[in-house]
Design an enzyme around this catalytic site. Structure first.
Site, PDB file in Angstrom:
ATOM      1  N   GLY A  62      -4.145   6.946   3.790  1.00 34.88           N
ATOM      2  CA  GLY A  62      -4.786   6.755   2.512  1.00 34.88           C
ATOM      3  C   GLY A  62      -3.779   6.292   1.472  1.00 34.88           C
ATOM      4  O   GLY A  62      -2.564   6.441   1.652  1.00 34.88           O
ATOM      5  N   CYS A  63      -4.288   5.728   0.375  1.00 33.26           N
ATOM      6  CA  CYS A  63      -3.395   5.184  -0.648  1.00 33.26           C
ATOM      7  C   CYS A  63      -2.650   6.290  -1.377  1.00 33.26           C
ATOM      8  O   CYS A  63      -1.435   6.209  -1.566  1.00 33.26           O
ATOM      9  CB  CYS A  63      -4.164   4.310  -1.628  1.00 33.26           C
ATOM     10  SG  CYS A  63      -5.706   5.005  -2.214  1.00 33.26           S
ATOM     11  N   TYR A  64      -3.347   7.357  -1.776  1.00 32.48           N
ATOM     12  CA  TYR A  64      -2.664   8.453  -2.477  1.00 32.48           C
ATOM     13  C   TYR A  64      -1.598   9.097  -1.588  1.00 32.48           C
ATOM     14  O   TYR A  64      -0.469   9.323  -2.036  1.00 32.48           O
ATOM     15  CB  TYR A  64      -3.667   9.503  -2.944  1.00 32.48           C
ATOM     16  CG  TYR A  64      -4.569   9.105  -4.094  1.00 32.48           C
ATOM     17  CD1 TYR A  64      -4.045   8.837  -5.359  1.00 32.48           C
ATOM     18  CD2 TYR A  64      -5.946   9.026  -3.946  1.00 32.48           C
ATOM     19  CE1 TYR A  64      -4.870   8.507  -6.438  1.00 32.48           C
ATOM     20  CE2 TYR A  64      -6.777   8.698  -5.014  1.00 32.48           C
ATOM     21  CZ  TYR A  64      -6.245   8.445  -6.255  1.00 32.48           C
ATOM     22  OH  TYR A  64      -7.056   8.129  -7.306  1.00 32.48           O
TER      23      TYR A  64
END
Lengths: 340, 340, 340, 340
Positions: free
Chosen positions: C150-152
């Site tokens: 995921g990006c986070y």
């Protein structure tokens, strides 16, 4: 509040409805007694729009139908819903300000082509007064039904009106206009999904837009001449604001003076000496206008800016309300633009 | 890299300079050997623009003058600086692509009015080739000095060229064009301070803009007819992108087919069936065009979109470079638009 | 193209799919042979996304299922669709890069709470390699199934990794992170309607976000210690970009040197001396990091920026592809950020 | 207007000055008699800000010094200019609301480090009342000199005040806050040039920001305890708005109820059940607060939003004015947020 006028806002949860409520909160004589909404019936206004939390409107419950009697109805409804509701309200002897397009064009035969429905109440079209106060103030004062104009026609007609009033002959009307995205309403749409619209701009409805016959209809009624308008609406990545650039071919005249003279008594139209920014008018009922005559091409260019939700919709509706009720025309409308 | 061409970028720290570097990094044959900058001389490129940190250009030091010999000069300089530098580079037998306006207009007498200086090298104006490949490809291939066009003229001339090529007669040319703010350059300005420009839009230079004679000059050279253009540039709150809407009066013809035919071999011009979005072209060398003829007003409307820093400046400069150096025309220019 | 690898992109019409295609167009060895889409099956790619008009991908037809054999599958699909498709692709001996969350967390019991489904293929979880090359490069090289992060978590784990690697003890992990709106996908949503999101920002999923167990899982696997993360995601009005600010309490050490040393061989992570702008990385696979130790509060603050669709999704997927296929790690990923 | 108070706005042409004028136009008792400006002295207000064209303020001429006597001075001036002007106004027995930072911190020794000047009037510091009405209402009512707070401290202290008031012990104060660009003022700056700031976000002044000692000073005065704040200000691409996220470690208590109880009589602070959007408060004097206790990390997170130019500056100044003059506290401040 010496005089109190009971107001119902139909369709209170669209953008024009909410903007109208924002202005009504500042109005010295209007009291909102009913808010209708199909999508949010049963909810408090502040549940849907938390910014009303701290106002007396915040705790009002949205209902499918008005639950209290009222004097004036603002219709912030889809065109076809307005079409059907207006005759009923007329029968009930309410004052009506219809923000939809259902009663704007006098010629009933235009509706199937431009709105996709038969106009089943053509008899009411002649009673409906087109609600641009600068053009039809006296009629509005006496009206029971005001058809509040579209945003593009408001910006365009205010840009053309001094020409018509001065009987200047003009031809080749090009209207190239930019609108903020709120003009398309609150309903979601792939094109207006934030990642698609940020940094974007495009023209749309170039072949046919329902505001074109609205403009042409008013020009013809005022000038007695039939004029074809080449209209190109565009959306730019701002939430609010509208800029119309109107190009016509005409003889050379001192247009800046003509425009100043024409609007000198108007509280909400200002003719200025440089092209206006749309930020001059955000959140207000103002229209700023700039005029330039280009000798090389024999073209007059008029640039007008408004807030599409203000003078292009809700605050103009309130201006019409003030006129219909015999109040000070600018009551509740004295705010200046949010800046920066 | 079989063939290697040494390139100097003059004025590397303005927006067109940095955008050119971004494209040059993808180019198979160009090697950047010098970067000049007056404001940042002595600094590494990545100190000024950290995004180059990880590329081989990041550690290059900006210098007041080129410090290594080169084959081709890109001039991303103020008009007057280019005016003076070009003759020297011509004498040194460099290939020159000038992104300023100093050599764009053939008629030297226009410069005092539109650029504020006397053109002291009028003899070079006839040698300068106007750098829109779709209009002047063969001349560009042989040129030593290319005057890279302005963004507004690029979008406008690509919109008008098929008419000229097909000898269609047209009149009343209205060019209404929207530009991203980067078109005004990197220098700060109160109008373009973020809080002023966010949510804003306005027209400017309506009386006189230096791109008007540039457009008129090329139209006249190509068509043999003198045409006056009513040009209204506007800025909208996007960083990049440009949309020109060109309105002319002309007879009815199958314009969509004419345009498709005209551009069918062009790698960077696409004629499409709906109004283009500016986001279709951001970061690229493409121009997308839409054509609509309105019988009611006898007007043809052509809408073209480009990236003002791409086809409107730096990537077009690289397209010209490829032609001048006998390379594949699209070398280094194959990226698609950043989306969303 | 000496070596050619056949690639299928499942779910090619979401934001991560389109961004992946943009990068694949620049890749020297990948050849896209199939594009799947449920919503747009039967359409040409350029009908849906006109920016591909001029590329060889533009005329490819989207299909419900892959119509040609391939070597590698990129899964840009909803979590549950990926969950079911992966075992089939494993049986078919494809290399798989899954951009969904279906195989990211090792502990199958977390899925019902955070993803709302039972993980029906827990046996595959241990084979799935978590795809941050800077943390798990050697495993990725040998993997057949990569769970692309995921990006986070990508922004956060890159900010924490040098601490873990250096066995620094830290506590009170606060991750406060800003994301561009594209992180929420292409599906329309009232909150992300342009007029609602322009000028807006807000936190969301504060009580529970599925990226929290993903971060905690990797930290625990790498450090051997259980760490609780206080994670607050927020959306800001940009289309792309992500900034994570990671606050931990720890002893004073020369962190800037530790971070530089830790990442000195990494092509895509840059440690810089001032807080990074998200614009440094838009459109790229880079991560820029800034480190500050505050003696007064005994807190280390690490700020990392990535493009949520780049290093946070599609370009990281391509970096994983390069590793899995034994190619140069940065093949197809050498672009610098679009500026301005 | 039964009661009329003569007001002078010093520094009327910065963002806080113009915003103050916008609110003063709605005020029932304030009459603006003088507007000072160094940069625009001699110009009419509407020449500089055309949005005032249609108001009675539009024709007022900006002057270097006040040209008419007044009762109350609003100082929208640089810190050092305020520092010197305040003593003179005190001697003239004016009521003063100082929007600069010159009299905010009680401890004079902090000024050289955080403001870069010696505080030459330390004797006035103890007379200056810190102007957050929710914290110091009674003192403000009696004050002649109010130090109007900074935007970050306003958002932060309103988020922390119920803890202090309830004597909750807390530690590890992390304040991570987002600000609109108008917080940096009207002066142009390369970082805030539209093309640089659109699509961008970054942290700044992480090592040292002058609002940190302002926060710590007030916390210590109210709680009797010394608290160190880890403060990270960031700018996001909105013109107005501020969101502070305040993280502290503390025991579990029913914080939502504590906050509601604490603010239940406050007209301008609203505690709500979901994370607030900054658009809830744009153009208003409101603060919306959300509270979440995370058991896993034993952390309380409080999110507060204000308009940095509203409750963070000019409308809070007007709230202070109302208290100082014995008027209704919300006079002139009843607007709801502009939406959408």
């Amino acid at each position: 509040m010496e005089q109190e006028i009971k107001v119902c806002v139909y369709g209170a949860t669209g953008y024009t409805g909410v903007e109208l409520l924002r202005h009504l909160l500042n109005h010295p004589h209007a009291r909102v007694v009913s808010l209708t909404s199909q999508s949010y019936a049963g909810k408090r206004l502040s549940e849907v729009f938390p910014q009303f939390e701290a106002t007396h409107l915040g705790s009002m419950v949205l209902s499918e139908k008005p639950e209290e009697d009222f004097d004036v109805a603002f219709l912030c409804l889809p065109h076809e819903t307005s079409l059907d509701l207006v005759p009923k309200l007329v029968r009930d002897r309410k004052k009506i300000i219809d923000l939809s397009g259902a009663y704007r064009i006098k010629n009933a035969t235009k509706y199937p082509e431009f709105y996709g429905f038969e106009h089943v109440h053509p008899e009411l079209l002649e009673h409906a007064v087109y609600g641009i106060p600068e053009l039809f103030r006296e009629e509005i004062k006496k009206a029971n039904l005001v058809a509040n104009p579209g945003c593009y026609p408001t910006a365009t007609l205010l840009a053309l009106y001094p020409l018509i009033k001065s009987s200047v002959e003009f031809e080749y009307v090009v209207v190239d206009a930019l609108s903020g995205v709120s003009g398309a309403g609150r309903k979601v749409d792939q094109k207006f999904h934030y990642p698609e619209m940020e940094g974007n701009s495009f023209a749309y409805s170039i072949e046919k837009h329902r505001h074109t016959p609205e403009m042409e209809d008013v020009i013809e009624r005022l000038s007695g001449r039939s004029v074809a308008v080449r209209f190109t609406p565009q959306v730019i990545p701002v939430t609010r604001g509208m800029m119309a650039k109107v190009y016509v071919r005409c003889e050379k005249l001192p247009y800046r003076e003509i425009y100043r003279e024409s609007y000198k008594e108007e509280p909400f139209v200002k003719v200025i000496n440089q092209p206006p920014h749309i930020k001059y008018v955000i959140g207000t009922n103002y229209c700023f206008i700039f005029v330039h005559y280009d000798e090389k091409t024999s073209m007059l260019e008029v640039i007008s800016v408004i807030d599409n939700l203000g003078k292009g919709a809700s605050s103009q509706a309130l201006q019409n309300f003030n006129l219909m009720m015999g109040l000070e025309e600018s009551a509740g409308l004295k705010q200046t633009a949010l800046y920066p």
